[in-house]
Design an enzyme around this catalytic site. Structure first.
Site, PDB file in Angstrom:
ATOM      1  N   ASP A  81       0.813  -1.215   0.000  1.00  0.00           N
ATOM      2  CA  ASP A  81       0.000   0.000   0.000  1.00  0.00           C
ATOM      3  C   ASP A  81       0.846   1.265   0.000  1.00  0.00           C
ATOM      4  O   ASP A  81       0.438   2.288  -0.556  1.00  0.00           O
ATOM      5  CB  ASP A  81      -0.930   0.012   1.217  1.00  0.00           C
ATOM      6  N   CYS A 122       1.101  -8.118   5.306  1.00  0.00           N
ATOM      7  CA  CYS A 122       0.744  -6.714   5.090  1.00  0.00           C
ATOM      8  C   CYS A 122      -0.745  -6.497   4.857  1.00  0.00           C
ATOM      9  O   CYS A 122      -1.547  -7.398   4.952  1.00  0.00           O
ATOM     10  CB  CYS A 122       1.613  -6.125   3.987  1.00  0.00           C
ATOM     11  N   ASP A 123      -1.075  -5.258   4.490  1.00  0.00           N
ATOM     12  CA  ASP A 123      -2.394  -4.676   4.703  1.00  0.00           C
ATOM     13  C   ASP A 123      -3.586  -5.516   4.248  1.00  0.00           C
ATOM     14  O   ASP A 123      -4.537  -5.694   4.986  1.00  0.00           O
ATOM     15  CB  ASP A 123      -2.465  -3.312   4.022  1.00  0.00           C
ATOM     16  N   LYS A 124      -3.611  -5.976   3.008  1.00  0.00           N
ATOM     17  CA  LYS A 124      -4.785  -6.693   2.512  1.00  0.00           C
ATOM     18  C   LYS A 124      -4.579  -8.195   2.491  1.00  0.00           C
ATOM     19  O   LYS A 124      -5.522  -8.939   2.198  1.00  0.00           O
ATOM     20  CB  LYS A 124      -5.142  -6.205   1.090  1.00  0.00           C
ATOM     21  N   CYS A 195       5.484  -2.292   8.203  1.00  0.00           N
ATOM     22  CA  CYS A 195       5.894  -0.981   8.729  1.00  0.00           C
ATOM     23  C   CYS A 195       5.694  -0.908  10.236  1.00  0.00           C
ATOM     24  O   CYS A 195       4.721  -1.406  10.779  1.00  0.00           O
ATOM     25  CB  CYS A 195       5.140   0.131   8.020  1.00  0.00           C
ATOM     26  N   GLU A 491      -6.792   4.901   0.021  1.00  0.00           N
ATOM     27  CA  GLU A 491      -6.331   5.471   1.290  1.00  0.00           C
ATOM     28  C   GLU A 491      -5.897   6.917   1.074  1.00  0.00           C
ATOM     29  O   GLU A 491      -5.342   7.265   0.035  1.00  0.00           O
ATOM     30  CB  GLU A 491      -5.164   4.658   1.841  1.00  0.00           C
ATOM     31  N   SER A 517      -4.927   5.236   5.579  1.00  0.00           N
ATOM     32  CA  SER A 517      -3.848   4.334   5.949  1.00  0.00           C
ATOM     33  C   SER A 517      -3.821   4.194   7.460  1.00  0.00           C
ATOM     34  O   SER A 517      -4.227   5.096   8.195  1.00  0.00           O
ATOM     35  CB  SER A 517      -2.518   4.894   5.453  1.00  0.00           C
TER      36      SER A 517
END
Length: 618
Positions: A81, A122-124, A195, A491, A517
């Site tokens: 992302d 990570c995000d998704k 992150c 985002e 985000s």
């Protein structure tokens, strides 16, 4: 008694062809009849949170086979992302969640796997795999790649901890020289891993602990630390045991739906509120709950947000605290322990690693355990050496952080705030609700009255902020960026970062039908539902309109008479085919994204696909 799914392809004379193909993958006579475990990896060289996962699937596979199973690895896609941010690449991020869920379903069902280990980060990716686990309802264990170490550098004469968001903010702040910006850029993301703050990736990996689907430490032990290897090895052994419990003992508590009940989703959301997690977790928990057949809604989230306090603030809410500090304070088990002591957690729920969450807390909560092994585990520290190699260091803090009054994790008697870190707001601007990360909002602007400054895309808003159009007292409204309107629900990290860099972070608000985000802070309100593209009132807002944001009372509204808003709606609907579409935006939308837009629901329903929307149009 359920039957091993894999026997569909491994037993019977008519499966000779399938067995021949299995043999070509390395299976022997003695393997037919063993549970076939899918190792669902997500290695890619595009994403620092996944760059170190290449060999970890085979690490898990070896442990599965040592425990008596047959391991078969495959890979999913993974979008970064941060790299996709700020351009049309972000349109693909949220839709990739559905592709990941589908790809796991396709592979597991096509080959009749019995269970799976999900290697995400990570995000998704974690949400997509979580949705698949709920959909398939076969035994599953989640083990993530882990958080990266926080960066550190000297900026303007002072040493400071850094993360991705710092690089974005200083790049837009003209008080920093090019050399200082480059120093931050080079130091912000020093190692492999997700992150380092409480952004979406780490938030979701923490929530798998609360749901009961991952091992203690999954959300907090660093990607670089040797202790994380133990999680991967244990996951391999654990999944074989879970498969046997389900297929040989009919033990429902070995399945995702048997573990992730309504109470478990409430536990996960309570954790999210207590730790000030990313607002994206709301989308993902709603989506996963729907896949599990659990009636978990925005109303539940609103109720929980009013009773669960904020016990932990991590970057971006507190810029000098990162996941390595949360781990030192006892990790997610410590936060869950504080909630359980206050009666804010249902600890009777089973987990993949303990009969109940209560049993897990007795061993893993540093506030109650007598295990020196556990305390040593939570002393795992950053190595301070840039690397893309997993498990490459074994540094330890001298002690754990047990200060529950002023430490990284607080008790319910000494919270950062009695209101939790997330809140749901309702009003004429968001009748179905919207989300704000209150942990990142300065107390001085919890109630905010301003005037709308409307943009019909993220790009236009960025230009307006950097061009000086936005001034103190403005409420930046970014619309037509929802799941349908974007499409893909981008985002808005760049607009919020640029507001900070312009000194407007505590002087303005941002409201959008898009999302934020996990790195966002400030008065940033997203997920406005219904969205502009489906006739939401946000499409009728005009620059100069008075906006009220009242977080303590959970209100967001346009302070205009109903008849004025009704007249605007009539005028909009009179536009025919042009109604509920951005008037001046030029954006190329691919067939893949158009397909997503045609089927997606709004944020209040998790932005999941609803195929009936297409079927009704036939």
């Amino acid at each position: 008694m359920p039957q091993y799914r894999s026997r569909t392809t491994t037993h019977g004379r008519n499966m000779a062809g399938a067995r021949g193909l299995w043999r070509a993958t390395g299976m022997k006579d003695g393997d037919f009849g063993k549970p076939i475990i899918a190792v669902v990896n997500s290695f890619t060289q595009f994403v620092p949170g996944h760059v170190h996962l290449k060999d970890l699937g085979q690490l898990v596979a070896r442990e599965i086979e040592a425990a008596g199973g047959v391991a078969k690895e495959f890979n999913t896609i993974a979008v970064d992302d941060g790299i996709a941010m700020g351009h049309d690449g972000m349109l693909y991020s949220l839709p990739s969640r559905e592709l990941i869920a589908d790809s796991v379903e396709y592979m597991v069902n096509a080959h009749c796997a019995d269970a799976m280990v999900c290697i995400s980060n990570c995000d998704k990716i974690t949400p997509g795999m979580l949705m698949a686990a709920m959909r398939l309802n076969i035994p599953a264990v989640f083990v993530s790649g882990g958080p990266m170490e926080a960066g550190k550098t000297v900026v303007k004469g002072a040493t400071r901890a850094l993360d991705l968001v710092d690089a974005m903010v200083v790049a837009a702040d003209e008080s920093y020289t090019d050399e200082e910006v480059q120093a931050v850029e080079r130091s912000a993301c020093p190692t492999c891993g997700s992150c380092s703050g409480m952004f979406t990736a780490n938030s979701m990996n923490c929530l798998t602990e609360a749901l009961g689907l991952s091992l203690p430490g999954n959300g907090s032990v660093l990607a670089t630390h040797a202790d994380r290897e133990k999680l991967f090895r244990e996951a391999g052994h654990l999944i074989v045991d879970l498969a046997r419990r389900w297929y040989e003992q009919d033990d429902v508590s070995a399945t995702p739906r048997g573990i992730a009940t309504h109470a478990a989703f409430e536990n996960a959301m309570s954790l999210d509120i207590a730790m000030g997690g990313s607002t994206n977790t709301v989308l993902h928990l709603l989506a996963a709950a729907q896949e599990a057949g659990v009636d978990f809604t925005m109303a539940d989230i609103d109720r929980l947000s009013r009773r669960v306090p904020c016990l932990c603030k991590v970057a971006p809410a507190k810029s000098d605290v990162h996941m390595e500090d949360v781990h030192r304070a006892g990790g997610i088990m410590a936060i869950l322990g504080e909630l359980e002591r206050a009666g804010l957690l249902d600890a009777s729920r089973p987990t993949v690693h303990a009969p109940t969450l209560k049993d897990a807390l007795e061993r893993w909560d540093i506030g109650r355990t007598s295990s020196e092994e556990v305390r040593t585990f939570f002393r795992a520290a950053p190595g301070g050496v840039p690397t893309q190699v997993a498990f490459s260091q074994s540094a330890r803090w001298d002690s754990v952080d047990e200060d529950r009054q002023k430490g990284v994790i607080r008790s319910t008697e000494h919270p950062f705030s009695h209101d939790g870190g997330l809140a749901v707001l309702f009003g004429n601007l968001a009748p179905e609700g919207c989300i704000v990360k209150t942990a990142g909002v300065d107390e001085s602007i919890l109630t905010f009255r301003g005037t709308a400054r409307v943009y019909e895309s993220q790009d236009a808003a960025v230009s307006g902020i950097l061009g000086g159009q936005v001034v103190a007292g403005d409420v930046v409204v970014i619309r037509y960026e929802g799941p349908k309107g974007g499409p893909g629900m981008q985002e808005m990290l760049y607009p919020t970062s640029y507001l900070k860099s312009k000194g407007l972070g505590k002087l303005c608000a941002l409201v959008t039908d898009g999302r934020f985000s996990g790195g966002t802070s400030g008065l940033s309100i997203g997920h406005v539902s219904p969205e502009a593209a489906e006739g939401g009132l946000i499409a009728l807002v005009e620059t100069g309109d008075p906006v009220l944001i009242d977080i303590p009372n959970r209100i967001i509204s346009i302070a205009l008479p109903d008849e004025v808003l009704a007249a605007r709606r009539t005028a909009m609907e009179a536009k025919g085919e042009a109604a509920w579409k951005p008037a001046e935006r030029q954006r190329k939308v691919s067939p893949a994204l158009r397909a997503y837009a045609a089927m997606t629901t709004n944020a209040a329903r998790g932005a999941v696909r609803d195929v009936s929307q297409v079927e009704r149009k036939r």
